[in-house]
Design an enzyme around this catalytic site. Structure first.
Site, PDB file in Angstrom:
ATOM      1  N   LYS A 166     -14.691 111.316  65.057  1.00 23.60           N
ATOM      2  CA  LYS A 166     -14.241 111.381  64.012  1.00 23.60           C
ATOM      3  C   LYS A 166     -15.497 110.938  62.465  1.00 23.60           C
ATOM      4  O   LYS A 166     -15.600 111.171  61.774  1.00 23.60           O
ATOM      5  CB  LYS A 166     -13.211 110.726  64.064  1.00 23.60           C
TER       6      LYS A 166
HETATM    7  C1  LIG Z   1      -8.766 113.582  67.191  1.00 26.17           C
HETATM    8  C2  LIG Z   1      -9.677 113.332  68.595  1.00 26.17           C
HETATM    9  C3  LIG Z   1      -9.747 114.538  69.179  1.00 26.17           C
HETATM   10  C4  LIG Z   1      -8.909 115.918  68.498  1.00 26.17           C
HETATM   11  O1  LIG Z   1      -9.757 116.442  67.739  1.00 26.17           O
HETATM   12  P1  LIG Z   1      -8.328 117.676  66.777  1.00 26.17           P
HETATM   13  O2  LIG Z   1      -9.486 117.702  65.904  1.00 26.17           O
HETATM   14  O3  LIG Z   1      -7.542 116.355  66.184  1.00 26.17           O
HETATM   15  O4  LIG Z   1      -8.778 118.705  67.211  1.00 26.17           O
HETATM   16  C5  LIG Z   1     -10.602 115.121  70.336  1.00 26.17           C
HETATM   17  N1  LIG Z   1     -10.277 113.963  71.535  1.00 26.17           N
HETATM   18  C6  LIG Z   1     -10.801 112.545  70.515  1.00 26.17           C
HETATM   19  C7  LIG Z   1     -11.364 111.295  71.603  1.00 26.17           C
HETATM   20  C8  LIG Z   1     -11.056 112.606  68.934  1.00 26.17           C
HETATM   21  O5  LIG Z   1     -10.646 111.292  68.635  1.00 26.17           O
END
Ligand SMILES: *Cc1c(COP(=O)(O)O)cnc(C)c1O
Length: 465
Positions: free
Chosen positions: A112
Protein backbone atom coordinates in the site's frame (compact mmCIF):
# COMPACT_ATOMS: atom_id res chain seq x y z
CA UNK A 1 -8.20 13.02 -19.62
CA UNK A 2 -11.73 12.76 -18.25
CA UNK A 3 -13.00 10.36 -15.60
CA UNK A 4 -16.51 8.90 -15.69
CA UNK A 5 -18.60 6.94 -13.19
CA UNK A 6 -19.23 3.21 -13.53
CA UNK A 7 -22.93 3.90 -12.96
CA UNK A 8 -23.23 6.44 -15.73
CA UNK A 9 -25.14 9.15 -13.86
CA UNK A 10 -22.42 11.43 -12.44
CA UNK A 11 -20.64 14.36 -14.09
CA UNK A 12 -17.24 13.64 -15.67
CA UNK A 13 -14.24 14.97 -13.70
CA UNK A 14 -10.65 15.83 -14.49
CA UNK A 15 -7.69 14.32 -12.62
CA UNK A 16 -7.51 17.01 -9.96
CA UNK A 17 -11.20 16.66 -9.15
CA UNK A 18 -11.08 12.88 -9.09
CA UNK A 19 -8.09 13.02 -6.73
CA UNK A 20 -10.21 14.83 -4.12
CA UNK A 21 -13.31 12.68 -4.64
CA UNK A 22 -14.23 9.27 -3.30
CA UNK A 23 -17.38 7.61 -4.58
CA UNK A 24 -19.15 9.28 -7.48
CA UNK A 25 -22.46 10.96 -6.49
CA UNK A 26 -24.39 8.17 -8.29
CA UNK A 27 -22.70 5.56 -6.07
CA UNK A 28 -20.29 4.44 -8.78
CA UNK A 29 -16.49 4.53 -9.03
CA UNK A 30 -14.53 6.79 -11.32
CA UNK A 31 -12.58 5.31 -14.24
CA UNK A 32 -10.78 6.98 -17.17
CA UNK A 33 -13.08 7.68 -20.10
CA UNK A 34 -10.40 6.13 -22.32
CA UNK A 35 -7.08 4.56 -21.41
CA UNK A 36 -3.72 5.68 -22.73
CA UNK A 37 -2.21 2.87 -24.83
CA UNK A 38 1.43 2.19 -25.57
CA UNK A 39 2.88 0.35 -28.58
CA UNK A 40 5.28 -2.58 -28.13
CA UNK A 41 7.98 -0.25 -29.42
CA UNK A 42 7.20 2.40 -26.78
CA UNK A 43 7.30 -0.17 -24.02
CA UNK A 44 10.48 -1.82 -25.31
CA UNK A 45 12.20 1.57 -25.34
CA UNK A 46 11.66 1.81 -21.55
CA UNK A 47 13.87 -1.19 -20.75
CA UNK A 48 16.51 -0.07 -18.29
CA UNK A 49 14.63 2.98 -16.99
CA UNK A 50 14.75 3.49 -13.24
CA UNK A 51 11.52 2.79 -11.38
CA UNK A 52 10.99 6.51 -10.95
CA UNK A 53 11.47 7.36 -14.63
CA UNK A 54 9.16 4.54 -15.66
CA UNK A 55 6.54 5.76 -13.19
CA UNK A 56 6.57 9.16 -14.87
CA UNK A 57 5.95 7.64 -18.32
CA UNK A 58 2.96 5.69 -17.08
CA UNK A 59 1.39 8.21 -14.71
CA UNK A 60 1.74 11.31 -16.89
CA UNK A 61 -1.08 10.56 -19.39
CA UNK A 62 -3.52 10.00 -16.50
CA UNK A 63 -2.65 13.30 -14.84
CA UNK A 64 -2.59 14.98 -18.22
CA UNK A 65 -2.56 18.79 -18.13
CA UNK A 66 -3.70 19.00 -14.49
CA UNK A 67 -0.07 19.16 -13.29
CA UNK A 68 2.78 20.63 -15.38
CA UNK A 69 5.22 17.91 -16.43
CA UNK A 70 8.16 19.31 -14.44
CA UNK A 71 6.13 19.49 -11.26
CA UNK A 72 4.81 15.97 -11.76
CA UNK A 73 8.36 14.77 -12.34
CA UNK A 74 9.42 16.31 -9.02
CA UNK A 75 6.49 14.70 -7.19
CA UNK A 76 7.33 11.29 -8.61
CA UNK A 77 11.05 11.69 -7.95
CA UNK A 78 10.18 12.27 -4.30
CA UNK A 79 7.60 9.43 -4.04
CA UNK A 80 10.01 6.53 -3.60
CA UNK A 81 12.66 8.15 -1.37
CA UNK A 82 11.57 6.11 1.66
CA UNK A 83 11.84 2.77 -0.17
CA UNK A 84 14.92 1.01 1.04
CA UNK A 85 15.80 -1.15 -1.99
CA UNK A 86 17.62 0.56 -4.89
CA UNK A 87 15.31 -1.05 -7.45
CA UNK A 88 12.19 -0.08 -5.40
CA UNK A 89 10.42 -3.30 -6.43
CA UNK A 90 12.98 -6.13 -6.64
CA UNK A 91 12.20 -9.51 -8.22
CA UNK A 92 13.27 -12.72 -6.49
CA UNK A 93 13.30 -16.06 -8.28
CA UNK A 94 11.76 -19.03 -6.46
CA UNK A 95 11.89 -21.67 -9.17
CA UNK A 96 12.08 -22.08 -12.93
CA UNK A 97 9.87 -19.33 -14.39
CA UNK A 98 8.49 -18.60 -10.92
CA UNK A 99 9.14 -15.21 -9.32
CA UNK A 100 7.98 -12.96 -6.52
CA UNK A 101 7.89 -9.19 -6.86
CA UNK A 102 8.75 -7.68 -3.47
CA UNK A 103 6.36 -4.80 -2.97
CA UNK A 104 7.18 -4.44 0.73
CA UNK A 105 10.30 -2.29 0.59
CA UNK A 106 8.41 0.90 1.53
CA UNK A 107 8.12 2.54 4.95
CA UNK A 108 5.30 0.31 6.30
CA UNK A 109 6.45 -2.96 4.72
CA UNK A 110 3.36 -3.52 2.59
CA UNK A 111 2.45 -2.72 -1.01
CA UNK A 112 0.00 0.00 0.00
CA UNK A 113 3.01 2.31 0.33
CA UNK A 114 3.26 2.46 -3.48
CA UNK A 115 -0.15 4.08 -3.71
CA UNK A 116 -0.15 6.19 -0.57
CA UNK A 117 3.32 7.66 -0.88
CA UNK A 118 2.28 9.04 -4.26
CA UNK A 119 -1.24 10.01 -3.19
CA UNK A 120 -0.06 12.11 -0.21
CA UNK A 121 2.32 14.09 -2.40
CA UNK A 122 -0.22 14.61 -5.20
CA UNK A 123 -2.85 15.80 -2.74
CA UNK A 124 -0.53 18.21 -0.98
CA UNK A 125 0.60 19.70 -4.30
CA UNK A 126 -2.95 20.27 -5.52
CA UNK A 127 -4.13 21.65 -2.18
CA UNK A 128 -1.23 24.08 -2.00
CA UNK A 129 -2.17 25.39 -5.43
CA UNK A 130 -5.84 25.75 -4.45
CA UNK A 131 -4.96 27.37 -1.08
CA UNK A 132 -7.07 24.71 0.51
CA UNK A 133 -6.64 22.56 3.62
CA UNK A 134 -8.37 19.24 4.20
CA UNK A 135 -9.05 16.65 6.85
CA UNK A 136 -8.54 12.99 6.04
CA UNK A 137 -10.40 10.47 8.17
CA UNK A 138 -9.94 6.74 7.89
CA UNK A 139 -10.54 3.55 9.85
CA UNK A 140 -7.98 0.80 9.82
CA UNK A 141 -7.57 -2.75 11.00
CA UNK A 142 -3.85 -2.44 10.31
CA UNK A 143 -2.12 -1.88 6.97
CA UNK A 144 -4.01 0.97 5.33
CA UNK A 145 -3.81 3.34 8.28
CA UNK A 146 -0.07 3.12 8.66
CA UNK A 147 0.51 3.53 4.92
CA UNK A 148 -1.78 6.58 4.85
CA UNK A 149 -0.01 8.13 7.86
CA UNK A 150 3.41 7.57 6.31
CA UNK A 151 2.15 9.02 3.03
CA UNK A 152 0.85 12.20 4.66
CA UNK A 153 3.41 12.90 7.35
CA UNK A 154 5.11 15.68 5.37
CA UNK A 155 1.93 17.22 3.96
CA UNK A 156 1.35 20.75 5.24
CA UNK A 157 -2.21 21.03 3.95
CA UNK A 158 -3.59 17.83 5.42
CA UNK A 159 -4.58 16.72 8.91
CA UNK A 160 -5.05 12.98 9.05
CA UNK A 161 -7.08 11.19 11.71
CA UNK A 162 -6.83 7.42 11.74
CA UNK A 163 -9.14 5.36 13.95
CA UNK A 164 -8.07 1.89 14.98
CA UNK A 165 -9.73 -0.52 17.43
CA UNK A 166 -8.01 -0.12 20.83
CA UNK A 167 -5.81 -3.14 21.66
CA UNK A 168 -6.99 -5.02 18.57
CA UNK A 169 -4.21 -4.31 16.07
CA UNK A 170 -0.81 -5.96 16.27
CA UNK A 171 2.06 -4.19 18.08
CA UNK A 172 3.98 -3.71 14.84
CA UNK A 173 0.94 -2.27 13.10
CA UNK A 174 0.10 0.08 16.00
CA UNK A 175 3.65 1.31 16.41
CA UNK A 176 3.97 1.96 12.69
CA UNK A 177 1.17 4.49 13.16
CA UNK A 178 1.74 5.89 16.62
CA UNK A 179 5.48 6.51 16.38
CA UNK A 180 4.95 9.04 13.59
CA UNK A 181 5.02 12.21 15.69
CA UNK A 182 4.39 14.91 13.05
CA UNK A 183 1.85 17.51 14.23
CA UNK A 184 -0.65 16.73 11.47
CA UNK A 185 -0.83 13.01 12.31
CA UNK A 186 -3.54 11.99 14.77
CA UNK A 187 -4.03 8.44 15.99
CA UNK A 188 -7.24 7.55 17.76
CA UNK A 189 -7.64 4.21 19.51
CA UNK A 190 -11.38 3.60 19.80
CA UNK A 191 -12.67 1.40 22.62
CA UNK A 192 -14.56 -0.79 20.17
CA UNK A 193 -13.94 -3.02 17.16
CA UNK A 194 -12.99 -2.25 13.55
CA UNK A 195 -16.63 -2.02 12.45
CA UNK A 196 -17.26 0.64 15.11
CA UNK A 197 -14.33 2.63 13.74
CA UNK A 198 -15.57 2.28 10.19
CA UNK A 199 -19.13 3.29 11.11
CA UNK A 200 -17.85 6.47 12.75
CA UNK A 201 -15.86 7.38 9.67
CA UNK A 202 -18.85 6.68 7.42
CA UNK A 203 -21.13 8.75 9.63
CA UNK A 204 -18.64 11.62 9.47
CA UNK A 205 -18.65 11.55 5.66
CA UNK A 206 -22.45 11.41 5.59
CA UNK A 207 -22.81 14.48 7.81
CA UNK A 208 -19.80 16.74 7.71
CA UNK A 209 -21.44 19.57 9.66
CA UNK A 210 -19.16 18.96 12.67
CA UNK A 211 -16.19 20.32 10.69
CA UNK A 212 -15.24 24.00 10.34
CA UNK A 213 -16.60 25.40 7.08
CA UNK A 214 -13.23 25.76 5.38
CA UNK A 215 -12.33 22.07 5.73
CA UNK A 216 -13.26 19.44 3.20
CA UNK A 217 -13.22 15.82 4.29
CA UNK A 218 -11.20 13.53 2.02
CA UNK A 219 -11.02 9.73 1.88
CA UNK A 220 -7.92 7.78 0.96
CA UNK A 221 -9.53 4.35 0.84
CA UNK A 222 -8.80 1.88 -1.94
CA UNK A 223 -11.40 3.25 -4.36
CA UNK A 224 -9.39 6.46 -4.78
CA UNK A 225 -8.40 6.53 -8.45
CA UNK A 226 -4.86 7.83 -7.84
CA UNK A 227 -4.09 4.77 -5.71
CA UNK A 228 -4.97 2.46 -8.58
CA UNK A 229 -2.95 4.55 -11.02
CA UNK A 230 0.22 4.34 -8.91
CA UNK A 231 -0.05 0.55 -8.83
CA UNK A 232 -0.01 0.13 -12.60
CA UNK A 233 3.68 1.01 -12.71
CA UNK A 234 5.09 -2.14 -11.10
CA UNK A 235 3.38 -4.44 -13.59
CA UNK A 236 5.30 -2.74 -16.39
CA UNK A 237 8.46 -2.70 -14.30
CA UNK A 238 8.34 -6.43 -13.53
CA UNK A 239 7.58 -7.36 -17.13
CA UNK A 240 10.43 -5.22 -18.47
CA UNK A 241 12.78 -6.87 -15.98
CA UNK A 242 11.91 -10.32 -17.35
CA UNK A 243 12.11 -9.71 -21.07
CA UNK A 244 8.82 -7.92 -21.73
CA UNK A 245 7.20 -6.74 -23.84
CA UNK A 246 8.66 -9.32 -26.26
CA UNK A 247 8.01 -12.07 -23.78
CA UNK A 248 4.55 -12.17 -22.14
CA UNK A 249 4.31 -12.70 -18.39
CA UNK A 250 1.61 -13.78 -15.92
CA UNK A 251 0.80 -12.36 -12.48
CA UNK A 252 -0.75 -13.81 -9.34
CA UNK A 253 -2.13 -11.24 -6.90
CA UNK A 254 -3.22 -11.75 -3.26
CA UNK A 255 -6.57 -10.02 -3.48
CA UNK A 256 -9.01 -8.29 -1.14
CA UNK A 257 -10.63 -5.16 -2.50
CA UNK A 258 -9.42 -5.89 -6.06
CA UNK A 259 -7.46 -2.63 -6.33
CA UNK A 260 -4.05 -4.19 -6.86
CA UNK A 261 -5.04 -6.72 -9.50
CA UNK A 262 -7.29 -4.22 -11.27
CA UNK A 263 -4.13 -2.17 -11.86
CA UNK A 264 -2.67 -5.25 -13.58
CA UNK A 265 -5.73 -5.50 -15.79
CA UNK A 266 -5.26 -1.85 -16.77
CA UNK A 267 -1.60 -2.50 -17.60
CA UNK A 268 -2.76 -5.22 -19.97
CA UNK A 269 -5.34 -2.93 -21.60
CA UNK A 270 -2.64 -0.28 -22.01
CA UNK A 271 -0.60 -2.64 -24.15
CA UNK A 272 1.53 -4.74 -21.79
CA UNK A 273 1.52 -8.40 -22.92
CA UNK A 274 0.00 -10.25 -19.94
CA UNK A 275 -0.98 -13.87 -20.51
CA UNK A 276 -2.96 -14.44 -17.34
CA UNK A 277 -4.00 -12.72 -14.09
CA UNK A 278 -4.62 -14.97 -11.08
CA UNK A 279 -6.97 -13.68 -8.38
CA UNK A 280 -5.74 -15.34 -5.17
CA UNK A 281 -8.17 -15.18 -2.23
CA UNK A 282 -8.33 -16.51 1.32
CA UNK A 283 -11.56 -18.05 2.61
CA UNK A 284 -13.28 -14.69 2.02
CA UNK A 285 -13.76 -15.94 -1.49
CA UNK A 286 -16.47 -13.92 -3.20
CA UNK A 287 -14.13 -13.20 -6.13
CA UNK A 288 -13.04 -16.82 -6.46
CA UNK A 289 -16.64 -17.98 -6.47
CA UNK A 290 -17.55 -15.34 -9.02
CA UNK A 291 -14.67 -16.01 -11.39
CA UNK A 292 -14.71 -19.81 -11.16
CA UNK A 293 -18.45 -20.38 -10.92
CA UNK A 294 -20.34 -17.13 -11.62
CA UNK A 295 -21.57 -17.07 -8.01
CA UNK A 296 -21.50 -13.43 -6.93
CA UNK A 297 -23.27 -13.72 -3.56
CA UNK A 298 -22.14 -12.10 -0.31
CA UNK A 299 -21.03 -14.40 2.52
CA UNK A 300 -20.27 -13.56 6.16
CA UNK A 301 -16.82 -12.22 7.04
CA UNK A 302 -14.23 -14.81 8.16
CA UNK A 303 -11.13 -13.85 10.16
CA UNK A 304 -8.01 -15.42 8.70
CA UNK A 305 -4.22 -15.42 9.03
CA UNK A 306 -4.16 -12.97 6.09
CA UNK A 307 -6.24 -10.17 7.63
CA UNK A 308 -5.56 -7.60 4.91
CA UNK A 309 -7.60 -9.77 2.53
CA UNK A 310 -10.53 -10.27 4.92
CA UNK A 311 -13.39 -8.64 3.00
CA UNK A 312 -17.05 -9.33 2.25
CA UNK A 313 -17.31 -7.13 -0.86
CA UNK A 314 -14.45 -6.20 -3.20
CA UNK A 315 -15.30 -2.62 -4.07
CA UNK A 316 -12.97 -2.21 -7.04
CA UNK A 317 -14.42 -5.26 -8.82
CA UNK A 318 -17.15 -2.92 -10.06
CA UNK A 319 -14.54 -1.19 -12.20
CA UNK A 320 -13.75 -4.44 -14.03
CA UNK A 321 -17.44 -5.31 -14.36
CA UNK A 322 -18.04 -1.94 -16.01
CA UNK A 323 -15.74 -3.00 -18.86
CA UNK A 324 -17.09 -6.55 -18.94
CA UNK A 325 -20.60 -5.10 -19.39
CA UNK A 326 -19.29 -3.02 -22.32
CA UNK A 327 -19.30 0.14 -20.18
CA UNK A 328 -23.07 0.07 -19.74
CA UNK A 329 -23.55 2.20 -16.60
CA UNK A 330 -27.26 1.38 -16.36
CA UNK A 331 -26.52 -2.36 -16.34
CA UNK A 332 -23.91 -1.89 -13.58
CA UNK A 333 -26.30 0.25 -11.58
CA UNK A 334 -28.94 -2.46 -11.85
CA UNK A 335 -26.50 -5.28 -10.98
CA UNK A 336 -24.98 -3.49 -7.97
CA UNK A 337 -28.38 -2.40 -6.65
CA UNK A 338 -29.66 -5.98 -6.76
CA UNK A 339 -26.38 -7.21 -5.26
CA UNK A 340 -27.21 -5.32 -2.03
CA UNK A 341 -30.27 -7.44 -1.33
CA UNK A 342 -30.13 -10.66 -3.36
CA UNK A 343 -27.75 -13.31 -4.73
CA UNK A 344 -26.79 -12.25 -8.22
CA UNK A 345 -24.84 -13.70 -11.16
CA UNK A 346 -23.22 -12.00 -14.15
CA UNK A 347 -24.67 -12.22 -17.64
CA UNK A 348 -23.08 -14.99 -19.76
CA UNK A 349 -21.32 -12.44 -21.94
CA UNK A 350 -19.89 -10.52 -18.99
CA UNK A 351 -18.79 -13.76 -17.32
CA UNK A 352 -16.97 -14.83 -20.49
CA UNK A 353 -15.26 -11.44 -20.62
CA UNK A 354 -14.00 -11.80 -17.04
CA UNK A 355 -12.70 -15.30 -17.73
CA UNK A 356 -10.66 -14.39 -20.78
CA UNK A 357 -7.79 -12.94 -18.73
CA UNK A 358 -8.56 -13.94 -15.13
CA UNK A 359 -8.34 -17.20 -13.22
CA UNK A 360 -8.84 -17.57 -9.50
CA UNK A 361 -8.07 -19.82 -6.56
CA UNK A 362 -8.94 -19.88 -2.86
CA UNK A 363 -6.37 -20.79 -0.17
CA UNK A 364 -7.43 -21.48 3.42
CA UNK A 365 -5.33 -20.88 6.56
CA UNK A 366 -4.08 -24.46 6.75
CA UNK A 367 -2.78 -24.38 3.19
CA UNK A 368 -1.35 -20.89 3.68
CA UNK A 369 0.80 -22.12 6.55
CA UNK A 370 1.79 -25.20 4.57
CA UNK A 371 2.89 -23.09 1.61
CA UNK A 372 4.99 -20.80 3.82
CA UNK A 373 6.67 -23.94 5.21
CA UNK A 374 7.13 -25.63 1.82
CA UNK A 375 8.64 -22.58 0.16
CA UNK A 376 10.93 -21.99 3.11
CA UNK A 377 12.06 -25.62 3.10
CA UNK A 378 12.92 -25.64 -0.57
CA UNK A 379 14.30 -22.11 -1.06
CA UNK A 380 14.91 -20.57 2.40
CA UNK A 381 12.69 -17.72 1.24
CA UNK A 382 10.20 -16.61 3.89
CA UNK A 383 6.79 -15.53 2.57
CA UNK A 384 4.21 -13.56 4.53
CA UNK A 385 0.75 -15.20 4.61
CA UNK A 386 -0.75 -12.93 1.93
CA UNK A 387 2.09 -13.56 -0.50
CA UNK A 388 1.94 -17.29 0.26
CA UNK A 389 -1.67 -17.31 -0.93
CA UNK A 390 -0.51 -15.74 -4.17
CA UNK A 391 2.23 -18.31 -4.71
CA UNK A 392 -0.07 -21.25 -3.94
CA UNK A 393 -2.82 -19.98 -6.26
CA UNK A 394 -0.29 -19.42 -9.05
CA UNK A 395 0.97 -22.98 -8.73
CA UNK A 396 -2.57 -24.34 -8.88
CA UNK A 397 -4.02 -22.50 -11.86
CA UNK A 398 -1.18 -21.31 -14.07
CA UNK A 399 -1.96 -21.79 -17.74
CA UNK A 400 1.55 -22.11 -19.19
CA UNK A 401 4.80 -23.31 -17.66
CA UNK A 402 6.92 -21.53 -20.28
CA UNK A 403 5.66 -18.07 -19.32
CA UNK A 404 7.15 -16.41 -16.22
CA UNK A 405 4.65 -16.35 -13.34
CA UNK A 406 5.17 -13.39 -11.02
CA UNK A 407 3.46 -13.39 -7.62
CA UNK A 408 3.12 -10.00 -5.99
CA UNK A 409 4.60 -10.23 -2.48
CA UNK A 410 2.34 -7.71 -0.77
CA UNK A 411 3.81 -7.67 2.76
CA UNK A 412 7.01 -8.39 4.66
CA UNK A 413 6.82 -11.55 6.83
CA UNK A 414 7.79 -9.58 9.97
CA UNK A 415 4.38 -7.93 9.86
CA UNK A 416 2.62 -11.26 10.39
CA UNK A 417 4.66 -13.29 12.90
CA UNK A 418 1.73 -15.49 13.95
CA UNK A 419 1.31 -17.15 10.57
CA UNK A 420 5.02 -17.44 10.00
CA UNK A 421 5.61 -19.18 13.33
CA UNK A 422 2.66 -21.51 12.74
CA UNK A 423 4.60 -22.60 9.65
CA UNK A 424 7.42 -23.78 11.90
CA UNK A 425 9.69 -20.76 11.65
CA UNK A 426 11.59 -20.88 14.95
CA UNK A 427 11.19 -17.27 16.11
CA UNK A 428 9.49 -14.01 15.23
CA UNK A 429 10.84 -12.91 11.84
CA UNK A 430 13.11 -9.91 12.25
CA UNK A 431 12.13 -6.42 11.20
CA UNK A 432 14.42 -4.90 8.58
CA UNK A 433 17.32 -2.84 9.92
CA UNK A 434 15.81 0.55 9.32
CA UNK A 435 12.94 -0.34 11.64
CA UNK A 436 15.07 -1.75 14.41
CA UNK A 437 14.10 1.04 16.81
CA UNK A 438 10.35 0.66 16.25
CA UNK A 439 9.85 -0.89 19.67
CA UNK A 440 11.83 1.83 21.47
CA UNK A 441 10.38 4.85 19.70
CA UNK A 442 8.00 7.19 21.49
CA UNK A 443 4.30 6.69 20.69
CA UNK A 444 1.50 9.22 20.49
CA UNK A 445 -2.11 8.08 20.46
CA UNK A 446 -5.37 9.13 22.09
CA UNK A 447 -7.76 6.52 23.47
CA UNK A 448 -11.40 7.55 23.09
CA UNK A 449 -14.75 6.03 24.00
CA UNK A 450 -16.71 4.34 21.25
CA UNK A 451 -18.82 7.43 20.71
CA UNK A 452 -19.18 9.51 17.56
CA UNK A 453 -19.45 12.86 19.35
CA UNK A 454 -16.18 12.33 21.27
CA UNK A 455 -14.33 11.38 18.11
CA UNK A 456 -15.68 14.33 16.12
CA UNK A 457 -14.94 16.75 18.96
CA UNK A 458 -11.38 15.42 19.07
CA UNK A 459 -11.02 16.00 15.32
CA UNK A 460 -12.26 19.59 15.56
CA UNK A 461 -10.03 20.36 18.56
CA UNK A 462 -6.89 19.01 16.95
CA UNK A 463 -6.87 20.41 13.43
CA UNK A 464 -3.46 22.01 12.98
CA UNK A 465 -2.86 22.60 9.29
C1 LIG B 1 -4.43 -4.50 1.06
C2 LIG B 1 -3.65 -5.77 0.98
C3 LIG B 1 -3.99 -6.80 0.06
C4 LIG B 1 -5.21 -6.72 -0.84
O1 LIG B 1 -5.09 -5.75 -1.85
P1 LIG B 1 -6.39 -5.26 -2.65
O2 LIG B 1 -5.93 -4.14 -3.51
O3 LIG B 1 -7.36 -4.79 -1.59
O4 LIG B 1 -6.92 -6.41 -3.42
C5 LIG B 1 -3.18 -7.92 0.00
N1 LIG B 1 -2.10 -8.05 0.82
C6 LIG B 1 -1.76 -7.10 1.71
C7 LIG B 1 -0.58 -7.32 2.59
C8 LIG B 1 -2.51 -5.92 1.83
O5 LIG B 1 -2.16 -4.99 2.73
Amino acid sequence: MKYISTRGQAPALNFEEVLLTGLAPDGGLYVPESLPTFSQQDIASWAGLSYTDLAFKIVQPFVDDCIPADDLKAIIDDTYVDFRHPSVAPLVQLDKNEWVLELFQGPTLAFKDFALQMLGRLLDYVLERRHQKVVIMGATSGDTGSAAIQGCKRCSNIDIFILHPHQRVSDVQRRQMTTVLADNIHNIAVKGNFDDCQSMVKASFNDKSFLPEDRQLVAVNSINWARIMAQIVYYFYASLSLGGPLRPVAFSVPTGNFGDIYAGYLASKMGLPIDQLVVATNTNDILHRCISNNDFAKHALAHTLSPSMDIVISSNFERLLFDCYDRDGAAINDLMTRFQTEDVALTDAAFANVRSLFDSYKVDDEQTVKTIADVYDTTEYLLDPHSAIGVEAARKVRRRDDIPMITLATAHPAKFPEAVMKAGYPHEPELPHHMATLFDDEERCTVLDNELSSVQQFVVDNITA
